[in-house]
Design an enzyme around this catalytic site. Structure first.
Site, PDB file in Angstrom:
ATOM      1  N   TRP A   1       0.809  -1.219   0.000  1.00 34.99           N
ATOM      2  CA  TRP A   1       0.000   0.000   0.000  1.00 34.99           C
ATOM      3  C   TRP A   1       0.838   1.263   0.000  1.00 34.99           C
ATOM      4  O   TRP A   1       0.294   2.362  -0.164  1.00 34.99           O
ATOM      5  CB  TRP A   1      -0.989  -0.022   1.161  1.00 34.99           C
ATOM      6  CG  TRP A   1      -0.470   0.520   2.462  1.00 34.99           C
ATOM      7  CD1 TRP A   1       0.657   0.167   3.119  1.00 34.99           C
ATOM      8  CD2 TRP A   1      -1.102   1.522   3.265  1.00 34.99           C
ATOM      9  NE1 TRP A   1       0.769   0.874   4.300  1.00 34.99           N
ATOM     10  CE2 TRP A   1      -0.302   1.718   4.403  1.00 34.99           C
ATOM     11  CE3 TRP A   1      -2.283   2.268   3.140  1.00 34.99           C
ATOM     12  CZ2 TRP A   1      -0.626   2.623   5.408  1.00 34.99           C
ATOM     13  CZ3 TRP A   1      -2.604   3.169   4.141  1.00 34.99           C
ATOM     14  CH2 TRP A   1      -1.783   3.346   5.255  1.00 34.99           C
ATOM     15  N   ASP A   2       2.155   1.148   0.146  1.00 38.00           N
ATOM     16  CA  ASP A   2       3.011   2.324   0.039  1.00 38.00           C
ATOM     17  C   ASP A   2       2.802   3.041  -1.290  1.00 38.00           C
ATOM     18  O   ASP A   2       3.097   4.238  -1.417  1.00 38.00           O
ATOM     19  CB  ASP A   2       4.480   1.920   0.186  1.00 38.00           C
ATOM     20  CG  ASP A   2       4.778   1.323   1.558  1.00 38.00           C
ATOM     21  OD1 ASP A   2       4.131   0.313   1.884  1.00 38.00           O
ATOM     22  OD2 ASP A   2       5.635   1.845   2.289  1.00 38.00           O
TER      23      ASP A   2
ATOM     24  N   GLU B   1      -1.897  -1.998  11.924  1.00 37.77           N
ATOM     25  CA  GLU B   1      -1.052  -3.204  11.872  1.00 37.77           C
ATOM     26  C   GLU B   1      -0.751  -3.848  13.225  1.00 37.77           C
ATOM     27  O   GLU B   1      -0.443  -5.024  13.279  1.00 37.77           O
ATOM     28  CB  GLU B   1       0.279  -2.935  11.143  1.00 37.77           C
ATOM     29  CG  GLU B   1       0.121  -2.687   9.660  1.00 37.77           C
ATOM     30  CD  GLU B   1       1.442  -2.698   8.923  1.00 37.77           C
ATOM     31  OE1 GLU B   1       2.462  -2.283   9.498  1.00 37.77           O
ATOM     32  OE2 GLU B   1       1.457  -3.128   7.767  1.00 37.77           O
TER      33      GLU B   1
ATOM     34  N   LYS C   1       0.481   1.393  15.710  1.00 40.86           N
ATOM     35  CA  LYS C   1       1.774   1.573  15.043  1.00 40.86           C
ATOM     36  C   LYS C   1       1.805   2.893  14.286  1.00 40.86           C
ATOM     37  O   LYS C   1       2.801   3.602  14.268  1.00 40.86           O
ATOM     38  CB  LYS C   1       2.014   0.417  14.073  1.00 40.86           C
ATOM     39  CG  LYS C   1       3.289   0.518  13.256  1.00 40.86           C
ATOM     40  CD  LYS C   1       3.401  -0.661  12.296  1.00 40.86           C
ATOM     41  CE  LYS C   1       4.645  -0.565  11.428  1.00 40.86           C
ATOM     42  NZ  LYS C   1       4.722  -1.667  10.438  1.00 40.86           N
ATOM     43  N   GLN C   2       0.684   3.230  13.655  1.00 40.65           N
ATOM     44  CA  GLN C   2       0.613   4.414  12.810  1.00 40.65           C
ATOM     45  C   GLN C   2      -0.849   4.827  12.672  1.00 40.65           C
ATOM     46  O   GLN C   2      -1.741   4.184  13.213  1.00 40.65           O
ATOM     47  CB  GLN C   2       1.206   4.114  11.437  1.00 40.65           C
ATOM     48  CG  GLN C   2       0.508   2.979  10.699  1.00 40.65           C
ATOM     49  CD  GLN C   2       1.236   2.541   9.461  1.00 40.65           C
ATOM     50  OE1 GLN C   2       2.062   3.254   8.920  1.00 40.65           O
ATOM     51  NE2 GLN C   2       0.944   1.340   8.982  1.00 40.65           N
TER      52      GLN C   2
END
Length: 884
Positions: A439-440, A578, A699-700
């Site tokens: 997905w980056d 995640e 995580k983000q």
């Protein structure tokens, strides 16, 4: 200019422009710190250092030359013993990456990632030709989409992993004196400097080697991967005995006995992926042909040696089953340089492609300087189109240049033309995530869409060609449409690990990351962004619409109606966070109603239905028939987009997923004190016998990620369409709620939070988070992850934020819109973009901006429609209700 003059002698003397003087008489380390503190209090524009030879400082964070160290800490240009005009030397600082000394291990691996040279087709890590695979350093040649699957034994199980293969090494050049190989080690290196020239991708090194018997050699190298002739790279290798004369043997190899070794946690797995099919040498040329063991991809590499100082007719050629070794013994005179050039051609043939007959090419290879000259011209064209210029902030400019450079290395208009590859999460720089694509792309594609739309189309076609694999994956779990894999490689099958090694505990555990089905929504978003900003109807007719409809069909088929809540649910997925893979104590992975996923589904269904209304009816109907997406299914999408479920508390906090608010809070202070680096709280908790699934820890950005994709008004439209009414300040409340519970275990996290902070007018927070993201790879803030390759997603995102957040540019509406909010640290910002076939040049200063378009068009500045005439600059003020 307002410059300090610093003279290094037994005592350090500093003279300021105002006549003030200061001396420092401590050790070099003490003087450097005291000098930095003193200069930080003065209003300067930089400084000049005079000394017999550059002063090298050993710091915890690395090895620095004094002027470099002052430049980075004071954010002003300092130069040592300038031989030309100060301004000229200072102007080159943002265009050079200099590393001094040699710190073997993870630090060296990180340096090599950042010094990688490449062109989108291939990437060569920033090692010198002498270096060999070891724990100390890691030379590697990466070729786009060079993958191979292999089985490994893990925890009494046999698992299959697809790896990004380290290709045979033809960079290898070294010296032998009296039977002993000259190695670059901490013991032998008296001086070592590597420099990457960002403007043209030239990597140079200089080394002073002292052997055990006291003999000294100077060795200089240069390396370029051509941005013009993408199948070539070239090395220049020079050496000079400094205090002796005698016989030296120069050796160069084509080494097929390479293996994957970049990522420590993968080293226990199968890492030999190549069979060498042929080795051959003839005169000054060599050939090595290798093939991946399972994927049957052939790598064909040839080389040619040339020299202006050596008689290469006396070369000795040796071939073995895995290597070609070419050597020349010469009488080297003290103080005299000897030089050789090695140019290498690299070609790749997939299993279904015809491989040429084995023979050495009789044509002459391009010389080093010719290759560099052509490559430099190609680089200049790329910089003119995509470079971002800021004034007033030297280090931001340097890091913006660094990130732009590495995106060119990861993918470029020349290197990726008809390549059938996309940008891996770590570029062509390392083996983390096994070089896979996921997905980056959501963060990466805008760079190419706005600067090189043809390249963006090539990257999207990588996904289209793997649409059959995505459809098969959906069918295997009883769903319809296309379910793209979380990690994609050669064929588009799911390549996420089944087991994951926790490096803290040393234990393997189940990996559920493949449940991040939102990767398909990232693909859909990129297709839409490409079409919206290029107007490429042919692409949409032939590829894009089919991708969108198949992805939408998947989400329509996974949504389930809940009679009790009278809403649709989406079960069994993971969000961008995640850390949360399942519910506490659950044996099965997956969560219910991830907020980001559900809101993206609403957006997708809205866009599909809009395309149906606005696309040519016959063409839309043809794609409908091909994808079996009937009118009844489209009607069901219309229903789902109004009734998907979210979990929202009375304060307006949007839960990451159903049940999130029932999780335990974490004692963050305790973990910061105990561990220091808590980026990977999931691994820390797992090593303690706990699970991140039990806690409100991320995580983000997860729920907040929706604000990276859409404006506040667009998100409000999604929530309104779902029938949710949130408090007026809910965006600010959500930002701070999740910031307190996020470890920023992904460098992308800071970018997303920075954009959201700017959205709610918290400029200081936005700037702090942005600066952390901008320096994340350069400073390797995650403690070694850069060793495994650069973070392509965060590099691209930090190039997007200046355009979207600071220039206030919005490319999601029908008209290009600007609402600038220039950071205090930047005096100006300028860049170019291409949108809907129109080239724009934008300059923004405090309170004013200038826009030039290549065609007549309309844009919006603030709230005002502005008509632009072709090639005529339009100047406007911003930050006012009305332009005076």
């Amino acid at each position: 200019m307002n410059l300090a003059t610093i003279t290094l002698d037994q005592t350090w003397q500093v003279a300021l422009p105002n006549g003030q003087q200061r001396s420092f008489s401590g050790s070099p380390q003490e003087n450097a710190l005291a000098l930095q503190e003193f200069l930080a209090t003065e209003s300067l524009e930089g400084g000049v250092i005079h000394c017999e030879k550059p002063l090298i400082l050993q710091r915890e964070t690395g090895v620095f030359e004094l002027s470099q160290w002052l430049t980075e800490h004071l954010n002003q240009p300092f130069v040592t013993n300038p031989t030309t005009d100060f301004d000229k030397v200072a102007a080159e600082i943002p265009w050079r990456l200099d590393y001094y000394g040699y710190r073997p291990g993870k630090d060296e691996y990180s340096v090599e990632s950042l010094l990688t040279v490449g062109n989108g087709f291939m990437g060569l890590r920033g090692t010198t030709p002498e270096m060999e695979i070891s724990d100390d350093c890691y030379p590697a040649t990466y070729l786009a989409s060079l993958y191979n699957e292999a089985e490994s034994k893990v925890s009494d199980r046999t698992i299959t992993n697809e790896d990004f293969v380290n290709a045979p090494n033809l960079q290898k050049i070294y010296l032998v004196i009296e039977g002993e190989k000259v190695l670059l080690t901490q013991d032998t290196l008296s001086h070592f400097k590597r420099s990457l020239h960002l403007k043209d991708g030239l990597l140079t090194s200089e080394a002073l080697v002292t052997l055990a018997d006291g003999r000294q050699l100077a060795i200089e190298t240069a390396k370029v991967v051509s941005m013009e002739q993408i199948h070539y790279y070239s090395l220049r290798y020079r050496f000079k005995p400094l205090n002796f004369s005698g016989k030296i043997t120069l050796v160069t190899e084509a080494d097929g006995a390479v293996y994957n070794y970049n990522v420590a946690r993968y080293r226990s797995l199968t890492n030999h992926h190549l069979d060498v099919l042929a080795t051959q040498a003839m005169g000054d040329k060599a050939l090595l042909i290798a093939r991946t063991k399972a994927s049957k991809i052939t790598i064909w590499q040839e080389s040619q040696l040339t020299s202006s100082t050596l008689d290469l007719s006396n070369l000795t050629n040796e071939t073995s089953s895995e290597k070609v070794k070419q050597s020349l013994t010469l009488d080297a005179a003290m103080g005299h340089w000897q030089e050789v050039e090695k140019t290498v051609s690299v070609h790749v043939y997939r299993a279904e492609e015809k491989v040429p007959e084995q023979n050495l090419d009789q044509s002459e290879f391009p010389a080093f300087n010719d290759l560099l000259q052509g490559s430099s011209s190609a680089w200049q064209t790329l910089w003119e189109q995509a470079g971002i210029t800021v004034t007033g902030d030297l280090m931001s400019q340097k890091l913006l240049n660094l990130h732009t450079y590495h995106l060119f290395v990861a993918a470029s208009p020349t290197g990726n033309h008809q390549l059938d590859a996309s940008v891996t999460a770590r570029g062509l720089h390392g083996e983390a995530y096994r070089g896979h694509i996921f997905w980056d792309e959501l963060f990466i594609l805008p760079f190419y869409i706005l600067h090189f739309p043809e390249t963006a189309k090539e990257l999207l076609l990588y996904r289209y060609r793997r649409l059959p694999a995505a459809k098969e994956a959906a069918q295997q779990i009883g769903l319809q449409g296309a379910m793209f894999p979380w990690q994609s490689g050669l064929t588009g099958s799911e390549q996420s690990q089944e087991l994951h090694l926790n490096p803290i505990s040393g234990q393997w555990k189940e990996d559920h990351s493949r449940l991040q089905r939102h990767v398909s929504l990232a693909i859909a978003y990129n297709v839409w962004q490409y079409f919206h900003n290029t107007g490429d109807t042919a692409f949409m007719r032939d590829y894009g619409l089919e991708l969108l409809l198949e992805i939408a069909h998947f989400w329509q088929s996974i949504a389930c109606w809940d009679e009790a809540s009278q809403r649709y649910d989406i079960n069994g997925v993971m969000g961008p966070d995640e850390f949360h893979e399942s519910y506490p104590g659950a044996e099965k992975g997956g969560l219910k109603n991830n907020a980001y996923t559900n809101m993206m589904v609403v957006w997708l269904f809205t866009e599909v239905l809009s395309l149906q209304a606005n696309f040519d009816p016959a063409e839309f109907a043809a794609v409908q028939e091909k994808t079996q997406l009937t009118d009844e299914l489209l009607a069901n999408m219309e229903d789902i987009r109004h009734k998907l479920a979210l979990d929202i508390n009375p304060e307006g906090i949007i839960a990451q997923f159903d049940g999130y608010f029932d999780l335990k809070d974490l004692d963050w202070d305790h973990y910061r004190k105990t561990y220091g680096n808590i980026y990977r709280m999931d691994r820390i908790l797992n090593a303690e016998g706990k699970s991140a699934d039990d806690y409100k820890v991320a995580k983000q950005a997860d729920s907040l990620m929706i604000y990276y994709n859409f404006s506040k008004n667009q998100v409000q439209d999604i929530l309104t369409s779902l029938g949710y009414d949130l408090p007026e300040n809910y965006v600010t409340e959500n930002l701070h709620y999740y910031l307190k519970r996020t470890s920023h275990g992904s460098t992308l996290s800071r970018v997303v939070h920075a954009q959201l902070a700017a959205m709610v007018n918290e400029e200081e927070l936005a700037w702090k988070l942005y600066q952390e993201a901008l320096s994340s790879d350069y400073r390797d803030i995650q403690g070694g992850t850069t060793a495994e390759g650069i973070h392509a997603g965060v590099m691209a995102a930090t190039l997007f934020i200046p355009l979207t957040t600071f220039a206030g540019m919005d490319i999601r509406e029908d008209l290009l819109t600007f609402n600038p909010d220039l950071p205090v640290a930047w005096s100006s910002l300028s860049f170019r973009i291409t949108r809907l076939g129109i080239d724009y040049q934008i300059w923004i200063g405090p309170g004013e901006m200038r826009v030039t378009a290549s065609q007549d068009t309309q844009i919006i500045i603030g709230q005002k429609n502005v008509h632009l005439l072709a090639n005529q600059p339009h100047e406007a003020l911003y930050g006012f209700t009305e332009n005076p």
